[in-house]
Design a protein around this motif. Structure first.
Motif, PDB file in Angstrom:
ATOM      1  N   GLY A 130      74.754 120.466 -38.221  1.00 60.46           N
ATOM      2  CA  GLY A 130      73.346 120.714 -38.502  1.00 60.46           C
ATOM      3  C   GLY A 130      73.038 122.201 -38.481  1.00 60.46           C
ATOM      4  O   GLY A 130      73.920 123.032 -38.249  1.00 60.46           O
ATOM      5  N   SER A 131      71.786 122.561 -38.703  1.00 59.27           N
ATOM      6  CA  SER A 131      71.436 123.976 -38.767  1.00 59.27           C
ATOM      7  C   SER A 131      70.956 124.506 -37.425  1.00 59.27           C
ATOM      8  O   SER A 131      70.633 125.677 -37.311  1.00 59.27           O
ATOM      9  CB  SER A 131      70.377 124.201 -39.841  1.00 59.27           C
ATOM     10  N   THR A 132      70.890 123.649 -36.398  1.00 56.90           N
ATOM     11  CA  THR A 132      70.599 124.143 -35.050  1.00 56.90           C
ATOM     12  C   THR A 132      71.740 123.749 -34.122  1.00 56.90           C
ATOM     13  O   THR A 132      72.532 122.862 -34.433  1.00 56.90           O
ATOM     14  CB  THR A 132      69.280 123.580 -34.495  1.00 56.90           C
ATOM     15  N   PRO A 164      74.293 122.266 -31.722  1.00 59.05           N
ATOM     16  CA  PRO A 164      74.509 120.890 -31.269  1.00 59.05           C
ATOM     17  C   PRO A 164      74.432 120.766 -29.749  1.00 59.05           C
ATOM     18  O   PRO A 164      74.260 119.670 -29.228  1.00 59.05           O
ATOM     19  CB  PRO A 164      75.926 120.567 -31.768  1.00 59.05           C
ATOM     20  N   PHE A 165      74.543 121.879 -29.044  1.00 57.36           N
ATOM     21  CA  PHE A 165      74.483 121.813 -27.584  1.00 57.36           C
ATOM     22  C   PHE A 165      73.059 121.991 -27.058  1.00 57.36           C
ATOM     23  O   PHE A 165      72.594 121.217 -26.231  1.00 57.36           O
ATOM     24  CB  PHE A 165      75.419 122.848 -26.952  1.00 57.36           C
ATOM     25  N   CYS A 166      72.351 123.036 -27.538  1.00 59.46           N
ATOM     26  CA  CYS A 166      71.049 123.337 -26.937  1.00 59.46           C
ATOM     27  C   CYS A 166      69.893 123.355 -27.937  1.00 59.46           C
ATOM     28  O   CYS A 166      68.758 123.639 -27.564  1.00 59.46           O
ATOM     29  CB  CYS A 166      71.111 124.665 -26.181  1.00 59.46           C
ATOM     30  N   SER A 167      70.175 123.102 -29.207  1.00 58.50           N
ATOM     31  CA  SER A 167      69.149 123.005 -30.263  1.00 58.50           C
ATOM     32  C   SER A 167      68.503 124.329 -30.682  1.00 58.50           C
ATOM     33  O   SER A 167      67.557 124.321 -31.468  1.00 58.50           O
ATOM     34  CB  SER A 167      68.024 122.035 -29.886  1.00 58.50           C
ATOM     35  N   ALA A 168      68.998 125.463 -30.166  1.00 62.97           N
ATOM     36  CA  ALA A 168      68.432 126.749 -30.599  1.00 62.97           C
ATOM     37  C   ALA A 168      68.951 127.092 -32.001  1.00 62.97           C
ATOM     38  O   ALA A 168      69.932 126.525 -32.479  1.00 62.97           O
ATOM     39  CB  ALA A 168      68.800 127.847 -29.613  1.00 62.97           C
ATOM     40  N   ARG A 169      68.269 128.032 -32.647  1.00 65.81           N
ATOM     41  CA  ARG A 169      68.684 128.445 -33.992  1.00 65.81           C
ATOM     42  C   ARG A 169      69.838 129.454 -33.917  1.00 65.81           C
ATOM     43  O   ARG A 169      69.987 130.161 -32.924  1.00 65.81           O
ATOM     44  CB  ARG A 169      67.505 129.062 -34.737  1.00 65.81           C
ATOM     45  N   PRO A 170      70.627 129.539 -34.986  1.00 62.60           N
ATOM     46  CA  PRO A 170      71.743 130.490 -34.992  1.00 62.60           C
ATOM     47  C   PRO A 170      71.277 131.929 -35.188  1.00 62.60           C
ATOM     48  O   PRO A 170      70.337 132.184 -35.925  1.00 62.60           O
ATOM     49  CB  PRO A 170      72.588 130.032 -36.177  1.00 62.60           C
ATOM     50  N   VAL A 171      71.968 132.871 -34.529  1.00 64.50           N
ATOM     51  CA  VAL A 171      71.625 134.288 -34.652  1.00 64.50           C
ATOM     52  C   VAL A 171      72.509 134.975 -35.685  1.00 64.50           C
ATOM     53  O   VAL A 171      72.174 136.043 -36.180  1.00 64.50           O
ATOM     54  CB  VAL A 171      71.710 134.999 -33.281  1.00 64.50           C
ATOM     55  N   ARG A 215      79.771 126.461 -46.295  1.00 67.65           N
ATOM     56  CA  ARG A 215      79.623 127.830 -46.802  1.00 67.65           C
ATOM     57  C   ARG A 215      78.408 127.963 -47.705  1.00 67.65           C
ATOM     58  O   ARG A 215      77.648 128.921 -47.607  1.00 67.65           O
ATOM     59  CB  ARG A 215      80.878 128.248 -47.608  1.00 67.65           C
ATOM     60  N   VAL A 216      78.243 127.019 -48.647  1.00 74.28           N
ATOM     61  CA  VAL A 216      77.176 127.144 -49.643  1.00 74.28           C
ATOM     62  C   VAL A 216      76.036 126.186 -49.278  1.00 74.28           C
ATOM     63  O   VAL A 216      75.913 125.098 -49.815  1.00 74.28           O
ATOM     64  CB  VAL A 216      77.716 126.858 -51.063  1.00 74.28           C
ATOM     65  N   LEU A 217      75.252 126.613 -48.315  1.00 73.91           N
ATOM     66  CA  LEU A 217      74.145 125.786 -47.825  1.00 73.91           C
ATOM     67  C   LEU A 217      73.244 126.687 -46.990  1.00 73.91           C
ATOM     68  O   LEU A 217      73.702 127.358 -46.068  1.00 73.91           O
ATOM     69  CB  LEU A 217      74.711 124.649 -46.955  1.00 73.91           C
ATOM     70  N   CYS A 218      71.952 126.723 -47.320  1.00 75.25           N
ATOM     71  CA  CYS A 218      71.027 127.562 -46.550  1.00 75.25           C
ATOM     72  C   CYS A 218      70.718 126.891 -45.211  1.00 75.25           C
ATOM     73  O   CYS A 218      70.250 125.751 -45.181  1.00 75.25           O
ATOM     74  CB  CYS A 218      69.736 127.785 -47.338  1.00 75.25           C
ATOM     75  N   PRO A 219      70.973 127.583 -44.083  1.00 73.40           N
ATOM     76  CA  PRO A 219      70.701 126.976 -42.781  1.00 73.40           C
ATOM     77  C   PRO A 219      69.204 126.875 -42.471  1.00 73.40           C
ATOM     78  O   PRO A 219      68.816 126.286 -41.467  1.00 73.40           O
ATOM     79  CB  PRO A 219      71.403 127.912 -41.786  1.00 73.40           C
ATOM     80  N   SER A 220      68.380 127.448 -43.332  1.00 72.41           N
ATOM     81  CA  SER A 220      66.938 127.378 -43.101  1.00 72.41           C
ATOM     82  C   SER A 220      66.296 126.226 -43.863  1.00 72.41           C
ATOM     83  O   SER A 220      65.568 125.423 -43.296  1.00 72.41           O
ATOM     84  CB  SER A 220      66.289 128.702 -43.494  1.00 72.41           C
TER      85      SER A 220
END
Ligand SMILES: [Zn+2]
Ligand SMILES: [Zn+2]
Length: 245
Positions: A127-129, A131-138, A166-171
């Motif tokens: 997923g885009s957050t 999997p452990f703590c649900s925060a967003r990636p930096v 690779r080709v997927l917007c995490p937002s």
């Protein structure tokens, strides 16, 4: 894969010389990392309130080597009840106030890393957050070359890394390659700006095949000029780093 605090401190020193524009940020980050290392090594309880007595030492570091405004705003958290509120809000991702986010995260990151280090470790979720703590990636991290190259996302809170296409917007989830431009500059070969034309959000990726010594969380801070460039070109950063940039 979590780089230890000593490795982060050493990398911050190294990059301060390579990227003079970021040397002030990096020396502040280095002092914060040393503080976080002491938090991490002294943790013995999952009770978040255990972090409260550590605040005065952190505030002292900010007064000594951080921005004056941040030091002044820290005065608001001398009250333990207020600090507890801030820690809880920050832990739940429910504050956007820059000072609350800063002090909350400096204290919570080593706590989150400590919790994650006692957990199951590697995760296969995508997923885009986190999997452990649900925060967003930096930041994103690239490993392996060519067709087999893999992209992971790096959690802004607990430093967990998880695989992400690779080709997927995490937002916004955009998958059209044409709408996901990648910007690079010859001066900083191993860090790229991965943007999305659909939602106008960007994340920086640290390419470990181009610099195997990179410590993604530190290299992301050191390349603040790339973030400024992206913002000047109309993109918004997916998640600010510890220093709020
Ligand atoms: Zn996390
Ligand atoms: Zn997008």
């Amino acid at each position: 894969v979590t780089a230890g605090f000593d490795a982060r401190i050493a990398r911050a020193n190294e990059l301060a010389e390579r990227y003079p524009a970021a040397s002030e940020l990096l020396s502040f980050y280095r002092d914060l990392s040393a503080f976080q290392k002491s938090v991490f090594t002294n943790l013995h309880s999952t009770d978040l309130r255990g972090l409260i007595p550590l605040f005065p030492a952190l505030h002292e570091i900010v007064r000594r080597s951080g921005p004056q405004t941040l030091a002044d705003l820290g005065g608001g958290f001398d009250d333990p009840a207020e600090l507890e509120r801030v820690l809880n809000a920050c832990w739940q991702g429910q504050t956007s106030d820059p000072a609350e986010r800063f002090y909350g995260r400096v204290l919570l990151q080593p706590y989150a890393e400590w919790l994650a280090s006692r957990g199951s470790g590697e995760s296969n979720e995508s997923g885009s957050t986190c999997p452990f703590c649900s925060a967003r990636p930096v930041a994103a991290v690239l490993r392996g070359e060519g067709e087999g190259a893999k992209r992971s996302l790096l959690c802004s809170m607990c430093s967990t890394e998880w695989l992400f296409r690779r080709v997927l917007c995490p937002s916004c989830g955009e998958e059209d390659k044409e709408k996901l431009p990648v910007y690079t500059t010859p001066e900083i070969e191993h860090v790229r700006v991965e943007a999305c034309e659909t939602c106008k959000v960007f994340i920086k990726s640290i390419d470990l095949t181009r610099d195997g010594r990179a410590i993604p969380v530190v290299d992301e801070i050191a390349t603040v000029t790339l973030s400024i460039w992206a913002e000047e070109h109309g993109y918004v950063k997916l998640e600010p780093n510890l220093l709020g940039v």
